[in-house]
Design an enzyme around this catalytic site. Structure first.
Site, PDB file in Angstrom:
ATOM      1  N   GLY A  29       0.810  -1.586   0.111  1.00 43.97           N
ATOM      2  CA  GLY A  29       0.093  -0.210   0.065  1.00 43.97           C
ATOM      3  C   GLY A  29       0.812   1.571   0.138  1.00 43.97           C
ATOM      4  N   ASN A 103      -5.836  -4.888   7.641  1.00 43.68           N
ATOM      5  CA  ASN A 103      -6.204  -5.249   6.581  1.00 43.68           C
ATOM      6  C   ASN A 103      -7.049  -6.183   5.805  1.00 43.68           C
ATOM      7  OD1 ASN A 103      -3.788  -7.767   5.025  1.00 43.68           O
ATOM      8  ND2 ASN A 103      -4.846  -5.530   3.521  1.00 43.68           N
TER       9      ASN A 103
END
Ligand code: AMP
Ligand code: SF4
Length: 468
Positions: A29, A103
Site C-alpha cells: 500500500g 488489512n
C-alpha cells in the site's frame, strides 16, 4: 490490501523498527502511512498521505518513544484516498486510546455504520476500520479483549487486525484467514506483520501465523492466544497473495513465494508451450514465473524490459489516467535483447488489460518479430470484495472477451493463461483452503446481491456467469 506491522520490545527503538517494517511492506500500500507508539500509558500517533519515507523523518521518529508500536501502509479499497482514512486509527475505549491497524475489507459495514451513527458515533472518514473503531468505542464490555471478541462476532468479511492498547498488542484474524498475518520474535519481544519479509529488517524470526479466527495477545507476561471463532472448514486464503501481492521473499505455509511462482511458470510452459528466441518478464512481478517458464522450456531468459526503480506499482494509483501514464514511466525496453526476435513475455496476471496492451505496443515499437503472451494465473473473471482492487466485472478484460478477442485486443501472436488446476498445483494447498473467487466466482464469505450489483457481478437479469 494494506500492510500492518507491530513490535513490542524494550531494547529496540520500536518507532524506528516499525518504520523499517513498513518500508518492507510498502508494496502492500502506497497511499498513506502511519505509526502509533505507546509507553504503556500514553499513545502517540502520526499518519499522513504518501509513502513511508515521505511521511516520516528523523525528527518525527525521535518524538515517537515507547516500547510498543503498530504501523500501517494503506492501499485504498473501501473509502476514498485521503487523510481521514489513513491508519492507525485511534479510538477510545473507556476513555483510553486504542490504536487500530487493519488489512482487509468488511462486507456488512453499511448496516453497522448506520447502527453506530444512530447511537451517536461521529464518522469522519469512510473506511471500514472506523466501523471497527465505532463498535469498540460503543462496547459495554469491561475489557478490550471482550470488546474485540464481540466485534468479531458482529463484522463479516476479511480482516487481519492489530490493536495497540496500554502495554499490549492484540492481533486477530477473520475465521476464513483471507489476509495474511504472522508473528515473529525479536531478542526481547515479539513482532507481527502482514508478511514475514518485514521481520528480517528488525532482526526478527518467524514464529508462526496468527490462525484464522484466533486472538493473539502480547503483553508484559508474554503471549496468550485463544481460538474464538470456530475455524471454518472452508478457509479462504487469498490466492492472489500467492500470485502477485505478497513479496516473493515472503513465506506462506512454509514455502517461499518465489519458488511457488517459479512453479507457476513451469506449469504454464507445460500447459502452453511455444517456440521463441527468448523469454522475458514484466518486471518485477512476472519475473519468477518467467524464470520458471524459461527453465522448463530451455528457452533463454532475457531482460527485455527494465523497470524504473523509483516508480511504485502503477495499479495502486486509483485514478485511471495516472495508471495509464504510469505504465510509460515505468518500463523501458532493452532494444538489443528483443529487436527482431520472437519473444515470450510472461506476466503474473491480466486484470483490466491496460498494462499488457501498453507493454505489447512498446515491444512492437521496439521491433519485436513475434509476441507470445503468457500469464501465470487463470483468467480474472470476478471482482474481489475482500480488500483487493480488482475492479468491477465490466472492467475485467477476461470477463468480457473470449481468448481470441483478448489476443486481438492486445495485438499479440498468441496468448495463454495458467489453468486453474495448474495454479492450485503450484500453490500446493487444497482448494478448500484458498479463495479463488476471482477465477471461479466461489466466494468463501457470501456477498450480498447489493454488493455484487455494485461491481456488476449481478445485474437486473440475475447473476452473471462467473466461472472461467
Ligand atoms: P491491468 O492493466 O489492470 O491488467 O493490470 C495488471 C497488472 O497489474 C499486472 O501486471 C499485475 O502484475 C498487476 N496487478 C494485478 N492485480 C493487481 C492488483 N489487484 N493490484 C495491483 N496490481 C495488480
Ligand atoms: Fe484474493 Fe481474488 Fe479472493 Fe479477492 S476474490 S480474496 S483477490 S482470490
Amino acid at each position: 490490501m494494506c500492510g500492518v506491522f507491530s513490535i513490542r520490545s524494550k531494547k529496540l527503538n520500536v518507532a524506528q523498527a516499525t518504520y523499517f517494517g513498513l518500508y518492507a511492506l510498502q508494496h502492500r500500500g502506497q497511499e498513506s502511512a502511519g505509526i502509533a507508539v505507546s509507553d504503556g500509558k500514553r499513545l502517540k500517533n502520526v499518519k499522513n498521505v504518501g509513502l513511508v519515507s515521505q511521511v516520516f523523518n528523523k525528527e518525527i521518529l525521535e518524538d515517537l518513544n515507547g516500547f510498543i508500536a503498530i504501523g500501517h501502509a494503506r492501499y485504498s479499497t473501501t473509502g476514498s484516498s485521503n487523510l481521514a482514512n489513513a491508519q492507525p486509527y485511534v479510538a477510545s475505549f473507556h476513555g483510553e486510546d486504542v490504536a487500530i491497524a487493519h488489512n482487509g475489507n468488511l462486507l456488512n459495514t453499511d448496516v453497522l455504520r448506520q447502527e453506530c451513527a444512530s447511537k451517536g458515533f461521529k464518522f469522519v472518514g469512510t473506511s471500514d476500520t472506523e466501523v471497527i473503531a465505532a463498535l469498540i468505542e460503543q462496547s459495554k464490555k469491561e475489557t478490550l479483549e471482550e470488546a474485540i471478541i464481540d466485534m468479531m462476532h458482529t463484522v463479516v468479511g476479511a480482516y487481519s487486525l492489530i490493536f495497540l492498547y496500554r502495554d499490549k498488542m492484540i492481533a486477530v484474524r477473520d475465521p476464513h484467514g483471507i489476509r495474511p498475518l504472522v508473528v515473529g520474535t525479536v531478542e526481547d519481544g515479539f513482532v507481527m506483520a502482514s508478511e514475514d519479509c518485514a521481520f528480517s529488517v528488525v532482526g526478527g524470526k518467524m514464529l508462526r501465523e496468527v490462525m484464522p479466527g484466533e486472538i493473539f495477545i502480547v503483553d508484559e507476561k508474554g503471549t496468550h492466544s485463544q481460538m474464538l471463532l470456530t475455524e471454518t472448514e472452508r478457509r479462504g486464503f487469498c490466492s492472489f497473495e500467492y500470485i502477485y501481492f505478497a513479496r516473493p521473499d515472503s513465506v506462506f505455509n512454509n514455502k517461499s513465494l518465489y519458488s511457488i511462482r517459479v512453479k507457476m511458470g513451469r506449469n504454464l510452459y507445460r500447459e502452453n508451450p511455444v517456440e521463441a528466441d527468448a523469454v522475458i518478464s514484466v518486471p518485477d512481478s512476472g519475473t519468477p514465473a518467467a524464470i520458471g517458464y524459461s527453465r522448463e522450456s530451455g528457452i533463454p531468459f532475457a531482460e527485455g524490459l527494465i523497470k524504473n526503480r523509483y516508480i511504485g506499482r502503477t495499479f495502486i494509483q486509483p485514478d485511471q489516467l495516472l495508471r495509464e501514464v504510469g505504465v510509460k514511466l515505468k518500463l523501458n525496453p532493452i532494444v538489443d535483447a528483443i529487436n527482431g526476435k520472437k519473444i515470450i513475455i510472461v506476466d503474473d496476471s491480466i486484470v483490466r488489460g491496460t498494462t499488457s496492451k501498453k507493454i505489447v505496443k512498446l515491444l512492437r515499437d521496439t521491433g519485436v518479430k513475434e509476441v507470445h503472451f503468457r500469464v501465470s494465473s487463470p483468467r480474472v473473471m470476478n471482482p474481489c470484495f475482500y480488500g483487493i482492487d480488482t475492479a468491477s466485472k465490466k472492467e475485467l478484460i477476461a470477463a468480457n472477451m473470449s481468448l481470441d478477442e483478448i489476443r486481438e485486443e492486445l495485438d499479440v501472436d498468441s496468448i495463454a493463461y495458467l489453468s486453474y488446476e495448474g495454479l492450485i498445483n503450484a500453490i500446493h494447498l487444497p482448494k478448500e483452503q484458498l479463495c479463488l473467487a476471482c477465477f471461479d466466482g466461489n466466494y468463501p464469505v457470501s456477498v450480498s446481491d447489493q454488493l455484487k450489483r455494485s461491481k456488476h457481478l449481478f445485474d437486473d437479469n440475475g447473476p452473471r456467469s462467473s466461472v472461467g
